[in-house]
Design a protein around this motif. Sequence first.
Motif, PDB file in Angstrom:
ATOM      1  N   LEU A 128       0.824  -1.218   0.000  1.00 55.71           N
ATOM      2  CA  LEU A 128       0.000   0.000   0.000  1.00 55.71           C
ATOM      3  C   LEU A 128       0.856   1.266   0.000  1.00 55.71           C
ATOM      4  CD1 LEU A 128      -2.921  -0.906   2.453  1.00 55.71           C
ATOM      5  CD2 LEU A 128      -3.106  -0.419   0.005  1.00 55.71           C
ATOM      6  N   LEU A 129       2.088   1.145   0.490  1.00 54.76           N
ATOM      7  CA  LEU A 129       2.974   2.315   0.508  1.00 54.76           C
ATOM      8  C   LEU A 129       3.394   2.741  -0.898  1.00 54.76           C
ATOM      9  CD1 LEU A 129       5.310   1.364   3.507  1.00 54.76           C
ATOM     10  CD2 LEU A 129       3.247   2.782   3.528  1.00 54.76           C
ATOM     11  N   LEU A 130       3.176   1.880  -1.881  1.00 52.99           N
ATOM     12  CA  LEU A 130       3.476   2.259  -3.258  1.00 52.99           C
ATOM     13  C   LEU A 130       2.546   3.368  -3.746  1.00 52.99           C
ATOM     14  CD1 LEU A 130       4.025  -1.276  -4.855  1.00 52.99           C
ATOM     15  CD2 LEU A 130       5.785   0.414  -4.253  1.00 52.99           C
ATOM     16  N   LEU A 131       1.349   3.461  -3.170  1.00 50.79           N
ATOM     17  CA  LEU A 131       0.399   4.500  -3.584  1.00 50.79           C
ATOM     18  C   LEU A 131       0.900   5.900  -3.237  1.00 50.79           C
ATOM     19  CD1 LEU A 131      -2.999   2.802  -2.648  1.00 50.79           C
ATOM     20  CD2 LEU A 131      -1.987   3.064  -4.923  1.00 50.79           C
ATOM     21  N   PRO A 132       1.208   6.194  -1.958  1.00 46.79           N
ATOM     22  CA  PRO A 132       1.664   7.551  -1.645  1.00 46.79           C
ATOM     23  C   PRO A 132       3.002   7.903  -2.282  1.00 46.79           C
ATOM     24  CG  PRO A 132       1.858   6.122   0.280  1.00 46.79           C
ATOM     25  CD  PRO A 132       1.073   5.366  -0.743  1.00 46.79           C
ATOM     26  N   THR A 133       3.901   6.940  -2.427  1.00 43.86           N
ATOM     27  CA  THR A 133       5.211   7.258  -2.981  1.00 43.86           C
ATOM     28  C   THR A 133       5.125   7.531  -4.479  1.00 43.86           C
ATOM     29  OG1 THR A 133       5.612   4.867  -3.104  1.00 43.86           O
ATOM     30  CG2 THR A 133       6.524   6.032  -1.225  1.00 43.86           C
ATOM     31  N   SER A 134       4.372   6.702  -5.194  1.00 44.42           N
ATOM     32  CA  SER A 134       4.218   6.910  -6.636  1.00 44.42           C
ATOM     33  C   SER A 134       3.458   8.205  -6.917  1.00 44.42           C
ATOM     34  CB  SER A 134       3.474   5.727  -7.272  1.00 44.42           C
ATOM     35  OG  SER A 134       4.158   4.521  -7.055  1.00 44.42           O
ATOM     36  N   ALA A 135       2.401   8.450  -6.164  1.00 48.79           N
ATOM     37  CA  ALA A 135       1.613   9.665  -6.376  1.00 48.79           C
ATOM     38  C   ALA A 135       2.430  10.917  -6.084  1.00 48.79           C
ATOM     39  CB  ALA A 135       0.361   9.630  -5.498  1.00 48.79           C
ATOM     40  N   LEU A 136       3.243  10.871  -5.029  1.00 41.77           N
ATOM     41  CA  LEU A 136       4.100  12.024  -4.721  1.00 41.77           C
ATOM     42  C   LEU A 136       5.064  12.291  -5.877  1.00 41.77           C
ATOM     43  CD1 LEU A 136       5.858  12.875  -1.400  1.00 41.77           C
ATOM     44  CD2 LEU A 136       7.174  12.847  -3.517  1.00 41.77           C
ATOM     45  N   ALA A 137       5.658  11.235  -6.407  1.00 43.01           N
ATOM     46  CA  ALA A 137       6.617  11.406  -7.504  1.00 43.01           C
ATOM     47  C   ALA A 137       5.970  12.075  -8.705  1.00 43.01           C
ATOM     48  CB  ALA A 137       7.186  10.049  -7.900  1.00 43.01           C
ATOM     49  N   ILE A 138       4.662  11.888  -8.889  1.00 40.17           N
ATOM     50  CA  ILE A 138       3.959  12.473 -10.037  1.00 40.17           C
ATOM     51  C   ILE A 138       3.570  13.929  -9.777  1.00 40.17           C
ATOM     52  CG2 ILE A 138       1.845  12.341 -11.422  1.00 40.17           C
ATOM     53  CD1 ILE A 138       1.963   9.278 -10.991  1.00 40.17           C
ATOM     54  N   VAL A 139       2.930  14.206  -8.622  1.00 40.72           N
ATOM     55  CA  VAL A 139       2.350  15.539  -8.423  1.00 40.72           C
ATOM     56  C   VAL A 139       3.398  16.630  -8.238  1.00 40.72           C
ATOM     57  CG1 VAL A 139       0.215  14.582  -7.465  1.00 40.72           C
ATOM     58  CG2 VAL A 139       2.077  15.237  -5.916  1.00 40.72           C
ATOM     59  N   LEU A 176      -3.029  17.813  -1.412  1.00 44.61           N
ATOM     60  CA  LEU A 176      -3.484  17.440  -0.067  1.00 44.61           C
ATOM     61  C   LEU A 176      -3.951  15.985  -0.047  1.00 44.61           C
ATOM     62  CD1 LEU A 176      -3.854  18.802   2.725  1.00 44.61           C
ATOM     63  CD2 LEU A 176      -6.235  19.203   2.099  1.00 44.61           C
ATOM     64  N   GLY A 177      -4.633  15.568  -1.110  1.00 47.26           N
ATOM     65  CA  GLY A 177      -5.079  14.182  -1.191  1.00 47.26           C
ATOM     66  C   GLY A 177      -3.917  13.208  -1.261  1.00 47.26           C
ATOM     67  N   VAL A 178      -2.879  13.569  -2.012  1.00 49.80           N
ATOM     68  CA  VAL A 178      -1.701  12.705  -2.111  1.00 49.80           C
ATOM     69  C   VAL A 178      -0.971  12.654  -0.767  1.00 49.80           C
ATOM     70  CG1 VAL A 178       0.552  12.439  -3.207  1.00 49.80           C
ATOM     71  CG2 VAL A 178      -1.443  13.059  -4.582  1.00 49.80           C
ATOM     72  N   ALA A 179      -0.876  13.799  -0.090  1.00 50.48           N
ATOM     73  CA  ALA A 179      -0.250  13.818   1.233  1.00 50.48           C
ATOM     74  C   ALA A 179      -1.026  12.941   2.211  1.00 50.48           C
ATOM     75  CB  ALA A 179      -0.157  15.248   1.761  1.00 50.48           C
ATOM     76  N   VAL A 228      16.756  20.607  -8.652  1.00 52.75           N
ATOM     77  CA  VAL A 228      16.060  19.940  -7.561  1.00 52.75           C
ATOM     78  C   VAL A 228      15.047  18.982  -8.166  1.00 52.75           C
ATOM     79  CG1 VAL A 228      14.540  20.247  -5.581  1.00 52.75           C
ATOM     80  CG2 VAL A 228      16.374  21.889  -6.004  1.00 52.75           C
ATOM     81  N   HIS A 229      15.147  17.716  -7.827  1.00 57.47           N
ATOM     82  CA  HIS A 229      14.282  16.675  -8.407  1.00 57.47           C
ATOM     83  C   HIS A 229      13.425  16.084  -7.291  1.00 57.47           C
ATOM     84  CE1 HIS A 229      16.830  16.915 -12.006  1.00 57.47           C
ATOM     85  NE2 HIS A 229      17.854  16.920 -11.170  1.00 57.47           N
ATOM     86  N   LEU A 230      12.317  16.758  -6.969  1.00 51.10           N
ATOM     87  CA  LEU A 230      11.488  16.333  -5.845  1.00 51.10           C
ATOM     88  C   LEU A 230      10.861  14.960  -6.074  1.00 51.10           C
ATOM     89  CD1 LEU A 230       9.603  19.570  -4.692  1.00 51.10           C
ATOM     90  CD2 LEU A 230      11.398  18.317  -3.501  1.00 51.10           C
ATOM     91  N   GLY A 231      10.636  14.601  -7.336  1.00 48.32           N
ATOM     92  CA  GLY A 231      10.034  13.308  -7.609  1.00 48.32           C
ATOM     93  C   GLY A 231      10.838  12.148  -7.070  1.00 48.32           C
ATOM     94  N   ARG A 232      12.139  12.347  -6.936  1.00 50.55           N
ATOM     95  CA  ARG A 232      12.984  11.279  -6.409  1.00 50.55           C
ATOM     96  C   ARG A 232      12.642  10.920  -4.968  1.00 50.55           C
ATOM     97  NH1 ARG A 232      18.895  13.588  -8.313  1.00 50.55           N
ATOM     98  NH2 ARG A 232      18.608  13.392 -10.579  1.00 50.55           N
ATOM     99  N   ALA A 233      12.039  11.853  -4.235  1.00 55.47           N
ATOM    100  CA  ALA A 233      11.669  11.579  -2.839  1.00 55.47           C
ATOM    101  C   ALA A 233      10.717  10.396  -2.757  1.00 55.47           C
ATOM    102  CB  ALA A 233      11.042  12.816  -2.205  1.00 55.47           C
TER     103      ALA A 233
END
Length: 481
Positions: free
Chosen positions: A137-148, A160-163, A221-226
């Motif tokens: 399930l942790l793949l959802l927040p990490t993948s979504a963060l990398a996109i937004v 806010l929804g992704v957070a 700065v490549h925030l998607g990498r987070a």
Amino acid sequence: MSLPTTDGTTTDASAVPAAAAAAPVAEVAAPARRRLGRRWIEHWDPEDPTFWRDGGRLVARRNLWISMFAEFLGFSVWALWSIVVPQLEGAGFALTVDQQFWLVSIPSLVGATLRIPYTFAVTAFGGRNWTIVSALLLLLPTSALAIVVQNPDTPFGVMLGVAALAGFGGGNFASSMANISFFYPEKEKGKALGLNAAGGNLGTAAVQLAVPLVIAAGAGVHLGRAGLMMIPFIVVAAFLAWRFMDNLQTAHADSKGFASATRSRHTWVISFLYIGTFGSFIGYSGAFPTLLKTQFPGVTIQLAFLGALVGSVARPFGGTLADRVGGTRVTIASYVVMALGALGAIGALHEHSFGLFFGSFLVLFVASGVGNGSIYRMIPAIFRADAEASAPRSDDDAAPADARPALLDGARKAAAGCIGIAGAIGAFGGFLIPRGFAASTNHAGSLVPALWVFIGVYLVMGVVTWLVYQRKGSRLAARSI
């Protein structure tokens, strides 16, 4: 050698302790109820010294270490936005201070809410099975963060929804602790749960240290990498759980113990107190990078990881200290030190002193970690002492012979329920503290009013702890909680 499992497949004898493997096949093949899954252990009795020595300990340790790794990743994902938010401005995002604190606080709100259902998921699906699911399930927040974070024009509502999805990581703590508690005997359960909790807490420090390094590697700065950096570790955690963890047929939800805990006033007192310790740890961990960015723009936010680190390391120390001098004394001292730390932060803001501000927050983190450990030590002691105070006297001929053991067993189950409830309620502090800073900044243009409120709350919590568990003449004062 293979043994039958509940779904008709087989499991390695190496996955089952020797005492279980020696049990008649008929016993193993005739479970009380059919369960789905590959690796179900039918016989599990860690309180039996022979069983524990002849393989039980090894199986428990194997499950503990994998559970710690999965929980470590859960905390890491839970804290991702705490270190991403301060760097959104550099990536072209234009957010108000209030919006920044919303992104920091919403994962804690969701994580706290998920903790109760995650606790019961272990008994519904099996500890191994749920560890696999909760990790994936942790793949959802990490993948979504990398996109937004790739698009500065992303609507704030979407962000806010992704957070909020990061709250899945906060729920992992509850299921991990519940699962490991089934594997260990009572005499070793405290140490195992302490290691499990501390290992998870360290995930916050790790992600706050690693993310600034990863996103800044190379040009720009490549925030998607987070988000992307977490995905391989999540897949590894799910694989390890699938390959090496076990489900326990004997792990059952104790609804009676949970119901008993809800009826005890101690559950709600402890839950209130835990907001001040664990809630402070999570709240300050989430807010600290943003506080450093807004109050001292020239300072690298990578230093923020030290707060979560010292708070995590201090947690087992708090439990050990509580064993020696009493959990109540340590908890009261923790609140006093936290109040002094917040007072130091106020002085630092007046003088605009980074050194004093940073040092004061490290004090807050250490004290909150110590308080976390001491309160967890208090819970079983409180319920046991309350049961002993209610037990009939040994010279009372009218008292049933088994009254005292029954009361103590009920106290143990109620304490377990209290731990689950307090863990969930305490996590709401991770939402309240960042929102307190946001309100203070919006209405007063300063963090100082929020810090004064926190000081008042810590002092009230210290007084409540003393009144209920330490004050001379109170019901439990003589029992050295």
